[in-house]
Design a protein around this motif. Sequence first.
Motif, PDB file in Angstrom:
ATOM      1  N   LEU A   1      54.344  55.538 -41.810  1.00  0.00           N
ATOM      2  CA  LEU A   1      55.359  56.058 -40.872  1.00  0.00           C
ATOM      3  C   LEU A   1      56.553  55.117 -40.862  1.00  0.00           C
ATOM      4  O   LEU A   1      56.611  54.206 -40.065  1.00  0.00           O
ATOM      5  CB  LEU A   1      54.795  56.146 -39.450  1.00  0.00           C
ATOM      6  CG  LEU A   1      53.507  56.920 -39.240  1.00  0.00           C
ATOM      7  CD1 LEU A   1      53.069  56.813 -37.775  1.00  0.00           C
ATOM      8  CD2 LEU A   1      53.685  58.375 -39.611  1.00  0.00           C
ATOM      9  N   SER A   2      57.483  55.318 -41.787  1.00  0.00           N
ATOM     10  CA  SER A   2      58.590  54.361 -41.805  1.00  0.00           C
ATOM     11  C   SER A   2      59.700  54.755 -40.844  1.00  0.00           C
ATOM     12  O   SER A   2      60.137  53.958 -40.021  1.00  0.00           O
ATOM     13  CB  SER A   2      59.120  54.181 -43.224  1.00  0.00           C
ATOM     14  OG  SER A   2      59.415  55.434 -43.774  1.00  0.00           O
ATOM     15  N   THR A   3      60.122  55.998 -40.869  1.00  0.00           N
ATOM     16  CA  THR A   3      61.223  56.410 -39.995  1.00  0.00           C
ATOM     17  C   THR A   3      60.710  56.598 -38.570  1.00  0.00           C
ATOM     18  O   THR A   3      59.786  57.368 -38.329  1.00  0.00           O
ATOM     19  CB  THR A   3      61.822  57.758 -40.476  1.00  0.00           C
ATOM     20  OG1 THR A   3      61.900  57.710 -41.880  1.00  0.00           O
ATOM     21  CG2 THR A   3      63.187  57.991 -39.883  1.00  0.00           C
ATOM     22  N   ASP A   4      61.307  55.872 -37.654  1.00  0.00           N
ATOM     23  CA  ASP A   4      60.949  56.009 -36.247  1.00  0.00           C
ATOM     24  C   ASP A   4      59.471  55.757 -35.962  1.00  0.00           C
ATOM     25  O   ASP A   4      58.889  56.351 -35.062  1.00  0.00           O
ATOM     26  CB  ASP A   4      61.382  57.376 -35.711  1.00  0.00           C
ATOM     27  CG  ASP A   4      62.888  57.488 -35.722  1.00  0.00           C
ATOM     28  OD1 ASP A   4      63.544  56.538 -35.269  1.00  0.00           O
ATOM     29  OD2 ASP A   4      63.414  58.492 -36.212  1.00  0.00           O
ATOM     30  N   ALA A   5      58.873  54.849 -36.733  1.00  0.00           N
ATOM     31  CA  ALA A   5      57.480  54.479 -36.508  1.00  0.00           C
ATOM     32  C   ALA A   5      57.295  53.921 -35.091  1.00  0.00           C
ATOM     33  O   ALA A   5      56.244  54.106 -34.486  1.00  0.00           O
ATOM     34  CB  ALA A   5      57.042  53.448 -37.538  1.00  0.00           C
ATOM     35  N   GLY A   6      58.329  53.281 -34.558  1.00  0.00           N
ATOM     36  CA  GLY A   6      58.228  52.690 -33.221  1.00  0.00           C
ATOM     37  C   GLY A   6      58.044  53.753 -32.149  1.00  0.00           C
ATOM     38  O   GLY A   6      57.230  53.598 -31.235  1.00  0.00           O
ATOM     39  N   LEU A   7      58.793  54.855 -32.264  1.00  0.00           N
ATOM     40  CA  LEU A   7      58.712  55.913 -31.253  1.00  0.00           C
ATOM     41  C   LEU A   7      57.415  56.709 -31.393  1.00  0.00           C
ATOM     42  O   LEU A   7      56.730  56.986 -30.405  1.00  0.00           O
ATOM     43  CB  LEU A   7      59.925  56.840 -31.357  1.00  0.00           C
ATOM     44  CG  LEU A   7      61.270  56.161 -31.026  1.00  0.00           C
ATOM     45  CD1 LEU A   7      62.442  57.089 -31.357  1.00  0.00           C
ATOM     46  CD2 LEU A   7      61.312  55.743 -29.567  1.00  0.00           C
ATOM     47  N   VAL A   8      57.078  57.061 -32.620  1.00  0.00           N
ATOM     48  CA  VAL A   8      55.834  57.806 -32.845  1.00  0.00           C
ATOM     49  C   VAL A   8      54.639  56.919 -32.473  1.00  0.00           C
ATOM     50  O   VAL A   8      53.661  57.375 -31.886  1.00  0.00           O
ATOM     51  CB  VAL A   8      55.745  58.289 -34.313  1.00  0.00           C
ATOM     52  CG1 VAL A   8      54.413  58.957 -34.585  1.00  0.00           C
ATOM     53  CG2 VAL A   8      56.890  59.251 -34.614  1.00  0.00           C
ATOM     54  N   GLY A   9      54.752  55.622 -32.782  1.00  0.00           N
ATOM     55  CA  GLY A   9      53.680  54.680 -32.438  1.00  0.00           C
ATOM     56  C   GLY A   9      53.491  54.573 -30.936  1.00  0.00           C
ATOM     57  O   GLY A   9      52.359  54.567 -30.434  1.00  0.00           O
ATOM     58  N   ALA A  10      54.582  54.504 -30.186  1.00  0.00           N
ATOM     59  CA  ALA A  10      54.470  54.417 -28.729  1.00  0.00           C
ATOM     60  C   ALA A  10      53.784  55.675 -28.187  1.00  0.00           C
ATOM     61  O   ALA A  10      52.913  55.591 -27.306  1.00  0.00           O
ATOM     62  CB  ALA A  10      55.854  54.247 -28.099  1.00  0.00           C
ATOM     63  N   ALA A  11      54.147  56.837 -28.733  1.00  0.00           N
ATOM     64  CA  ALA A  11      53.506  58.090 -28.293  1.00  0.00           C
ATOM     65  C   ALA A  11      52.016  58.082 -28.644  1.00  0.00           C
ATOM     66  O   ALA A  11      51.176  58.525 -27.848  1.00  0.00           O
ATOM     67  CB  ALA A  11      54.204  59.287 -28.938  1.00  0.00           C
ATOM     68  N   ALA A  12      51.679  57.554 -29.824  1.00  0.00           N
ATOM     69  CA  ALA A  12      50.266  57.458 -30.225  1.00  0.00           C
ATOM     70  C   ALA A  12      49.504  56.580 -29.246  1.00  0.00           C
ATOM     71  O   ALA A  12      48.376  56.901 -28.833  1.00  0.00           O
ATOM     72  CB  ALA A  12      50.163  56.881 -31.638  1.00  0.00           C
ATOM     73  N   ASP A  13      50.111  55.484 -28.856  1.00  0.00           N
ATOM     74  CA  ASP A  13      49.513  54.541 -27.912  1.00  0.00           C
ATOM     75  C   ASP A  13      49.223  55.269 -26.585  1.00  0.00           C
ATOM     76  O   ASP A  13      48.125  55.198 -26.026  1.00  0.00           O
ATOM     77  CB  ASP A  13      50.516  53.392 -27.713  1.00  0.00           C
ATOM     78  CG  ASP A  13      49.928  52.180 -27.016  1.00  0.00           C
ATOM     79  OD1 ASP A  13      49.074  52.368 -26.132  1.00  0.00           O
ATOM     80  OD2 ASP A  13      50.354  51.051 -27.323  1.00  0.00           O
ATOM     81  N   TRP A  14      50.219  56.014 -26.120  1.00  0.00           N
ATOM     82  CA  TRP A  14      50.082  56.762 -24.855  1.00  0.00           C
ATOM     83  C   TRP A  14      48.929  57.770 -24.948  1.00  0.00           C
ATOM     84  O   TRP A  14      48.066  57.837 -24.070  1.00  0.00           O
ATOM     85  CB  TRP A  14      51.402  57.482 -24.556  1.00  0.00           C
ATOM     86  CG  TRP A  14      51.485  58.110 -23.190  1.00  0.00           C
ATOM     87  CD1 TRP A  14      52.070  57.562 -22.082  1.00  0.00           C
ATOM     88  CD2 TRP A  14      50.962  59.387 -22.807  1.00  0.00           C
ATOM     89  NE1 TRP A  14      51.943  58.424 -21.028  1.00  0.00           N
ATOM     90  CE2 TRP A  14      51.266  59.553 -21.428  1.00  0.00           C
ATOM     91  CE3 TRP A  14      50.282  60.404 -23.452  1.00  0.00           C
ATOM     92  CZ2 TRP A  14      50.914  60.687 -20.710  1.00  0.00           C
ATOM     93  CZ3 TRP A  14      49.909  61.539 -22.741  1.00  0.00           C
ATOM     94  CH2 TRP A  14      50.231  61.682 -21.385  1.00  0.00           C
ATOM     95  N   LEU A  15      48.929  58.547 -26.035  1.00  0.00           N
ATOM     96  CA  LEU A  15      47.896  59.586 -26.201  1.00  0.00           C
ATOM     97  C   LEU A  15      46.506  58.964 -26.320  1.00  0.00           C
ATOM     98  O   LEU A  15      45.542  59.421 -25.702  1.00  0.00           O
ATOM     99  CB  LEU A  15      48.185  60.411 -27.462  1.00  0.00           C
ATOM    100  CG  LEU A  15      49.349  61.391 -27.368  1.00  0.00           C
ATOM    101  CD1 LEU A  15      49.772  61.858 -28.766  1.00  0.00           C
ATOM    102  CD2 LEU A  15      48.959  62.591 -26.500  1.00  0.00           C
ATOM    103  N   TRP A  16      46.412  57.898 -27.119  1.00  0.00           N
ATOM    104  CA  TRP A  16      45.117  57.243 -27.380  1.00  0.00           C
ATOM    105  C   TRP A  16      44.537  56.724 -26.066  1.00  0.00           C
ATOM    106  O   TRP A  16      43.363  56.884 -25.760  1.00  0.00           O
ATOM    107  CB  TRP A  16      45.345  56.083 -28.362  1.00  0.00           C
ATOM    108  CG  TRP A  16      44.171  55.686 -29.200  1.00  0.00           C
ATOM    109  CD1 TRP A  16      42.885  55.494 -28.768  1.00  0.00           C
ATOM    110  CD2 TRP A  16      44.171  55.408 -30.610  1.00  0.00           C
ATOM    111  NE1 TRP A  16      42.103  55.095 -29.819  1.00  0.00           N
ATOM    112  CE2 TRP A  16      42.853  55.040 -30.959  1.00  0.00           C
ATOM    113  CE3 TRP A  16      45.157  55.405 -31.603  1.00  0.00           C
ATOM    114  CZ2 TRP A  16      42.499  54.675 -32.263  1.00  0.00           C
ATOM    115  CZ3 TRP A  16      44.791  55.041 -32.892  1.00  0.00           C
ATOM    116  CH2 TRP A  16      43.487  54.693 -33.222  1.00  0.00           C
TER     117      TRP A  16
END
Length: 326
Positions: free
Chosen positions: A300-315
């Motif tokens: 996940l190179s583009t916007d990995a930070g935003l998608v990662g934060a959402a993953a953290d929230w969901l997890w």
Amino acid sequence: MELIAALDIGGTKLAAGLVDGRGRLRNRAQRPTRGNAPAEDLLADTCDLLAEVIGSTPRLAGIAVGCGGPMSEHGVSPVNIPAWRDFPLREHLEERFGNGLRGPVVVDNDAKAMAMGEGWLGAARDVDNYLGMVVSTGVGGGIVLDGRILDGRLGNAGHIGHLIVVPGGATCGCGHSGCLEAEASGTAIARDAASLCEDGSAGATLRKHWEASGGSITAVQVAEAARSGDESAAALLGRAGRLVGKAIADAATLLDLRLAVVGGGVAQVGEILFEPMRAEVAATARLLYTAGIEVRAAALSTDAGLVGAAADWLWRTRGERPEVVS
Ligand SMILES: [Zn+2]
């Protein structure tokens, strides 16, 4: 489909967007981080950006924030954002936006968020025991063990950038010396390249980049020089790759990991860094259970930070890795 408002707070830029349950991003916006402004001004910037992204979207699932570390007892204290020390970011966001949310505001270390993003939709989708690493301006990490993110006492587990890889080495921002971050981050690579140029031992191409940059060469330019055959530049990246590999092998030994996923700006230089990294891991991780640990580039190179934060929230809100909806 539920929407999470995601924020990525770094030393250089603030980014925000809405992420849906499939990891798709919309309404993305960003602005520079005023890291030396008073704490309230940076908070106002953050809230304005978030309000812009949320717009009139009704009833968001929650807010997910990835922020530079470390976390302290009462909030965030990012090394590269002097404005915020012990800053209660989560409470401020709850106060401002809480009424429009169905779920919580989650604030976590950005490298842990990256690790969880890679576990959701990226290079660690099929793995339960892995390390996610960001090699960029600094070096950060997050560890998923038995399918769960490791938090630790204050949420700082995974700070691999401050493992000592060169005893007595370069001074680190943490106050110690020889940390991985002080030896192999983009900042460290650029510093070492500049000193080669200053003392006359740099190759011709590296020197040319250095002169063109007015003496402030970046790790990306070092990589460009290496790609065009400059041996002094290739040696710098080779050393950084080996040191990252050494830290990966140590983490794998301590935690019984199967995989390391490496992302971030410096990691984007590719094989020139990954080849020596993998060689060092293979040479160092020799126990029966560490031999064969894999190293993959982040997906996940583009916007990995935003998608990662959402993953953290969901997890966290689901208590397990979010499913992949196709
Ligand atoms: Zn350090």
